[in-house]
Design a protein around this motif. Structure first.
Motif, PDB file in Angstrom:
ATOM      1  N   UNK A   1       0.899  -1.315   0.013  1.00 21.61           N
ATOM      2  CA  UNK A   1       0.053  -0.316  -0.001  1.00 21.61           C
ATOM      3  C   UNK A   1       1.104   1.366   0.048  1.00 21.61           C
ATOM      4  N   UNK A   2       0.678   2.100  -1.062  1.00 25.38           N
ATOM      5  CA  UNK A   2       1.524   3.187  -0.990  1.00 25.38           C
ATOM      6  C   UNK A   2       0.707   4.572  -1.065  1.00 25.38           C
ATOM      7  N   UNK A   3       0.992   5.656  -0.884  1.00 23.17           N
ATOM      8  CA  UNK A   3      -0.061   6.866  -0.928  1.00 23.17           C
ATOM      9  C   UNK A   3      -0.886   6.928   0.153  1.00 23.17           C
ATOM     10  N   UNK A   4      -1.582   8.007  -0.050  1.00 26.38           N
ATOM     11  CA  UNK A   4      -2.625   8.328   1.485  1.00 26.38           C
ATOM     12  C   UNK A   4      -4.032   7.745   1.000  1.00 26.38           C
ATOM     13  N   UNK A   5      -4.385   6.747   1.774  1.00 29.70           N
ATOM     14  CA  UNK A   5      -5.867   6.166   1.573  1.00 29.70           C
ATOM     15  C   UNK A   5      -6.854   6.751   2.281  1.00 29.70           C
ATOM     16  N   UNK A   6      -6.463   7.621   3.179  1.00 22.28           N
ATOM     17  CA  UNK A   6      -7.584   8.379   4.174  1.00 22.28           C
ATOM     18  C   UNK A   6      -8.412   9.201   3.198  1.00 22.28           C
ATOM     19  N   UNK A   7      -9.828   9.255   3.617  1.00 22.16           N
ATOM     20  CA  UNK A   7     -10.834  10.033   3.070  1.00 22.16           C
ATOM     21  C   UNK A   7     -10.900   9.815   1.457  1.00 22.16           C
ATOM     22  N   UNK A   8     -10.771   8.436   1.031  1.00 25.36           N
ATOM     23  CA  UNK A   8     -10.956   7.945  -0.283  1.00 25.36           C
ATOM     24  C   UNK A   8     -12.142   7.023  -0.230  1.00 25.36           C
ATOM     25  N   UNK A   9     -12.777   7.168  -1.286  1.00 24.72           N
ATOM     26  CA  UNK A   9     -13.948   6.138  -1.218  1.00 24.72           C
ATOM     27  C   UNK A   9     -14.052   5.522  -2.670  1.00 24.72           C
ATOM     28  N   UNK A  10     -14.849   4.307  -2.557  1.00 21.94           N
ATOM     29  CA  UNK A  10     -14.640   3.356  -3.596  1.00 21.94           C
ATOM     30  C   UNK A  10     -16.141   2.343  -3.561  1.00 21.94           C
ATOM     31  N   UNK A  11     -16.482   1.757  -4.751  1.00 21.68           N
ATOM     32  CA  UNK A  11     -17.912   0.959  -4.500  1.00 21.68           C
ATOM     33  C   UNK A  11     -17.616  -0.191  -3.628  1.00 21.68           C
TER      34      UNK A  11
ATOM     35  N   UNK B   1      -6.329  -2.212 -12.329  1.00 13.94           N
ATOM     36  CA  UNK B   1      -7.522  -1.549 -12.327  1.00 13.94           C
ATOM     37  C   UNK B   1      -7.259   0.172 -11.916  1.00 13.94           C
ATOM     38  N   UNK B   2      -7.465   1.029 -12.797  1.00 16.27           N
ATOM     39  CA  UNK B   2      -7.251   2.334 -12.189  1.00 16.27           C
ATOM     40  C   UNK B   2      -8.653   3.021 -12.173  1.00 16.27           C
ATOM     41  N   UNK B   3      -8.856   3.767 -10.938  1.00 14.57           N
ATOM     42  CA  UNK B   3     -10.207   4.044 -10.710  1.00 14.57           C
ATOM     43  C   UNK B   3     -10.427   5.180  -9.721  1.00 14.57           C
ATOM     44  N   UNK B   4     -11.293   5.979  -9.955  1.00 14.59           N
ATOM     45  CA  UNK B   4     -11.325   7.377  -9.268  1.00 14.59           C
ATOM     46  C   UNK B   4     -11.768   7.100  -7.538  1.00 14.59           C
ATOM     47  N   UNK B   5     -11.137   7.646  -6.666  1.00 16.54           N
ATOM     48  CA  UNK B   5     -11.537   7.210  -5.544  1.00 16.54           C
ATOM     49  C   UNK B   5     -11.741   8.437  -4.752  1.00 16.54           C
TER      50      UNK B   5
ATOM     51  N   UNK C   1      -6.855   9.061  -7.851  1.00 20.57           N
ATOM     52  CA  UNK C   1      -7.122   7.835  -8.373  1.00 20.57           C
ATOM     53  C   UNK C   1      -6.422   6.703  -7.480  1.00 20.57           C
ATOM     54  N   UNK C   2      -6.879   5.583  -7.563  1.00 24.84           N
ATOM     55  CA  UNK C   2      -6.190   4.287  -6.971  1.00 24.84           C
ATOM     56  C   UNK C   2      -5.806   3.298  -8.103  1.00 24.84           C
ATOM     57  N   UNK C   3      -4.440   3.048  -8.207  1.00 24.52           N
ATOM     58  CA  UNK C   3      -3.839   2.182  -9.154  1.00 24.52           C
ATOM     59  C   UNK C   3      -3.889   0.818  -8.416  1.00 24.52           C
ATOM     60  N   UNK C   4      -4.818  -0.121  -8.717  1.00 32.33           N
ATOM     61  CA  UNK C   4      -5.050  -1.451  -7.987  1.00 32.33           C
ATOM     62  C   UNK C   4      -4.351  -2.578  -9.144  1.00 32.33           C
ATOM     63  N   UNK C   5      -3.550  -3.480  -8.357  1.00 35.47           N
ATOM     64  CA  UNK C   5      -3.420  -4.725  -9.316  1.00 35.47           C
ATOM     65  C   UNK C   5      -3.293  -5.972  -8.299  1.00 35.47           C
ATOM     66  N   UNK C   6      -3.345  -7.205  -9.254  1.00 31.81           N
ATOM     67  CA  UNK C   6      -3.315  -8.259  -8.684  1.00 31.81           C
ATOM     68  C   UNK C   6      -2.977  -9.391  -9.338  1.00 31.81           C
TER      69      UNK C   6
END
Length: 264
Positions: A156-166, A259-263, A201-206
């Motif tokens: 996990x990198x970056x600030x995850x606070x006050x971010x929202x996602x479905x 997945x790149x998604x706006x949060x 944006x969140x850049x998520x990968x698995x």
């Protein structure tokens, strides 16, 4: 005729003071001029009425489409939990048949996930922190099942606070990586999960290793199962096209989801 008589008897005998000549009787010129003038008024009022009706109908259709989208999103979201629990209960059944001492721990972790899914995922958006916590609980459950043969790396990198996602969006991809990676491979399995926040944006990968059996690979290439298709539909309904970008590929014998998604 009504206008002529009302003007003549109540206002002035010269019924057309703005006209080219004094009019005290009903003439053809007066009749035509008055009809054209009234036609302007009727046309203007009709245009206003048609415009208001169009706006009202457009709003009704928009509200109906919005309601339908929300209903479909709720239906898609409701599919996630049964799909997830179905797979997990199958795993618990297998362990109970083996009389494994892992069963109580798995049931406890599953109950924590059930609590989150039932009570924390009703809104359109959930905090990214809670979603990551839910994912961590799921990973703990999988670690209990697979022991030392499973290696899971989550960054996990970056600030995850006050971010929202479905809600329950990312967990589907991770569950899929275990379903087709850890559960269908013999020996040690490595799964890499990455969360990177950059601006809004969140850049998520698995990524997970491809199963060795050919027919499993074919299934993966088609992204089979309701999980992935469900997520694709939820992205289409819940986000603008400019707010996300999904990539699913087979790379270097690994199944990789990005997945790149706006949060914001």
């Amino acid at each position: 005729m009504v206008k002529f008589n009302l003007t003549y008897y109540l206002i002035n005998h010269n019924v057309w003071p703005e006209g080219p000549e004094r009019i005290e009787i009903l003439t053809l010129n007066y009749t035509i001029d008055m009809m054209i003038g009234e036609l302007y008024v009727i046309t203007f009022v009709t245009a206003i009425k048609i415009t208001l009706d169009f706006i009202k109908e457009h709003k009704r259709v928009t509200d109906l489409e919005k309601a339908n989208l929300e209903t479909e999103l709720l239906f898609l979201k409701s599919q996630i939990s049964p799909h997830f629990f179905f797979n997990t209960l199958n795993n618990i059944y297998s362990l109970s048949v083996e009389k494994s001492n892992k069963t109580p721990k798995i049931i406890l972790k599953l109950s924590e996930l059930m609590r989150y899914m039932l009570y924390e995922t009703q809104s359109k958006r959930q905090t990214l922190e809670n979603e990551i916590l839910c994912i961590q609980n799921y990973l703990d459950l999988e670690r209990i099942r697979h022991d030392e043969r499973l290696e899971v790396n989550m960054y996990i990198s970056g600030d995850i606070h006050e971010k929202e996602i479905s809600p329950m969006l990312l967990l589907t991809f991770i569950e899929n990586s275990f379903k087709h990676g850890a559960n269908k491979n013999v020996g040690n399995v490595k799964i890499d999960i990455n969360f990177k926040i950059k601006e809004d944006f969140l850049y998520f990968s698995v990524s997970n290793p491809m199963p060795a059996v050919t027919n499993h690979v074919d299934n993966l290439s088609k992204s089979s199962g309701i999980g992935i298709e469900n997520v694709k539909k939820r992205l289409e309904l819940g986000y603008n096209k400019s707010d996300y970008k999904l990539s699913i590929k087979n790379k270097n014998n690994n199944f990789v989801v990005k997945l790149k998604i706006k949060v914001a």
